[in-house]
Design an enzyme around this catalytic site. Structure first.
Site, PDB file in Angstrom:
ATOM      1  N   GLY A 144       3.078   6.352   4.900  1.00 17.69           N
ATOM      2  CA  GLY A 144       2.191   6.242   6.050  1.00 17.69           C
ATOM      3  C   GLY A 144       2.423   7.360   7.049  1.00 17.69           C
ATOM      4  O   GLY A 144       1.473   8.013   7.496  1.00 17.69           O
ATOM      5  N   VAL A 148       2.300  -1.802   4.509  1.00 18.17           N
ATOM      6  CA  VAL A 148       2.048  -0.379   4.360  1.00 18.17           C
ATOM      7  C   VAL A 148       3.396   0.344   4.308  1.00 18.17           C
ATOM      8  O   VAL A 148       4.262   0.100   5.148  1.00 18.17           O
ATOM      9  CB  VAL A 148       1.248   0.146   5.574  1.00 18.17           C
ATOM     10  N   CYS A 149       3.561   1.232   3.348  1.00 16.76           N
ATOM     11  CA  CYS A 149       4.821   1.971   3.233  1.00 16.76           C
ATOM     12  C   CYS A 149       5.005   2.915   4.420  1.00 16.76           C
ATOM     13  O   CYS A 149       4.124   3.722   4.726  1.00 16.76           O
ATOM     14  CB  CYS A 149       4.855   2.774   1.943  1.00 16.76           C
ATOM     15  N   VAL A 150       6.141   2.806   5.070  1.00 19.04           N
ATOM     16  CA  VAL A 150       6.386   3.593   6.270  1.00 19.04           C
ATOM     17  C   VAL A 150       6.461   5.097   5.974  1.00 19.04           C
ATOM     18  O   VAL A 150       5.847   5.906   6.683  1.00 19.04           O
ATOM     19  CB  VAL A 150       7.650   3.087   7.017  1.00 19.04           C
ATOM     20  N   PHE A 190       0.856  -1.194   0.000  1.00 23.64           N
ATOM     21  CA  PHE A 190       0.000   0.000   0.000  1.00 23.64           C
ATOM     22  C   PHE A 190       0.888   1.239   0.000  1.00 23.64           C
ATOM     23  O   PHE A 190       1.716   1.427   0.903  1.00 23.64           O
ATOM     24  CB  PHE A 190      -0.915  -0.016   1.231  1.00 23.64           C
TER      25      PHE A 190
END
Lengths: 119, 131
Positions: free
Chosen positions: A82, A77-79, A39
């Site tokens: 995010g 989820v991309c840090v 994501f």
């Protein structure tokens, strides 16, 4: 076949996440493997545990969650994306994890096909 | 995870990656976050290509000034890509012409190819990531 999936848009605002979910489910039902769903961009908002859609609508976040539960699909989820958007470890619905963009590139390397859902 | 990954890359799978830029640099975050993907990909020793088409070519236009926008001008980063051994940059000729631009307006060395050639190039890629 081993698929990698990239979701580029947030839930409800855009159909990308619904389409990606339906694709993933159909692929699994046909005996394929989903190596990872990554994501990115506003797509990170698909991981929020605070989403509460009206009861007569589909629940996009719960759909993903159930897919992870039933089929052990890796939801990442991309840090960086995010953090920009307020999605941190504490915001995650069960089944999601936060990691770096390297996980996307690695999925591209490991999967037979990388499929993007977005604009 | 880190250890596993290292092993796999020592295994030496090299794929042809293409990052496709189709959107203007400001107005949405897509261009900036594609660039972040590109930079990370450099760590994986893959065969990286970057394509600029449609309004995406504005991302590498010279003389960007974002002061009035209140946004960070990230265009200098494209010039740093060379340092990451990312040198395969392709620009679609038709997109340049439609916008009245030429190769001289761009801030990095690129290969200008036709729309048909761009299509053929994409077809030969293993992984195409876009926004």
């Amino acid at each position: 076949m081993k698929f990698g999936i990239l979701v580029n848009e947030g839930p409800y605002n855009h159909q990308a996440s619904d389409s990606a979910y339906r694709f993933a489910k159909a692929a699994i039902d046909k005996g394929h493997e989903i190596y990872r769903v990554f994501f990115y961009y506003d797509g990170v908002l698909n991981a929020t545990k605070h989403s509460e859609p009206p009861s007569d609508d589909r629940n996009v976040i719960k759909n993903w969650q159930k897919l992870a539960e039933d089929h052990k699909v890796d939801l990442v989820v991309c840090v960086a994306a995010g953090f920009r958007r307020g999605i941190v470890e504490d915001s995650l619905a069960p089944g999601f994890r936060i990691s770096g963009l390297g996980q996307l590139i690695e999925a591209g390397i490991q999967a037979d096909r990388m499929v993007t859902f977005g604009d | 995870m880190g250890e596993d990954m290292e092993e796999e890359y020592e295994g030496g799978i090299v794929k042809k990656f293409m990052f496709v830029n189709r959107k203007a640099p400001y107005g949405t975050i897509y261009a900036l976050e594609v660039l972040e993907m590109v930079l990370i990909s450099a760590a994986f020793d893959q065969d990286v290509h970057i394509a600029f088409l449609d309004d995406g070519i504005y991302q590498i236009k010279k003389g960007q000034d974002t002061k009035e926008l209140g946004m960070k001008n990230f265009s200098p980063t494209y010039r740093a890509l060379e340092g990451y051994d990312i040198e395969k940059l392709f620009v679609e000729r038709e997109s340049l012409e439609e916008r009245g631009l030429t190769e001289d307006d761009l801030l990095v060395p690129v290969e200008v190819i036709s729309r048909a050639e761009m299509g053929a190039l994409m077809a030969g890629m293993d992984v195409v990531l876009t926004a």
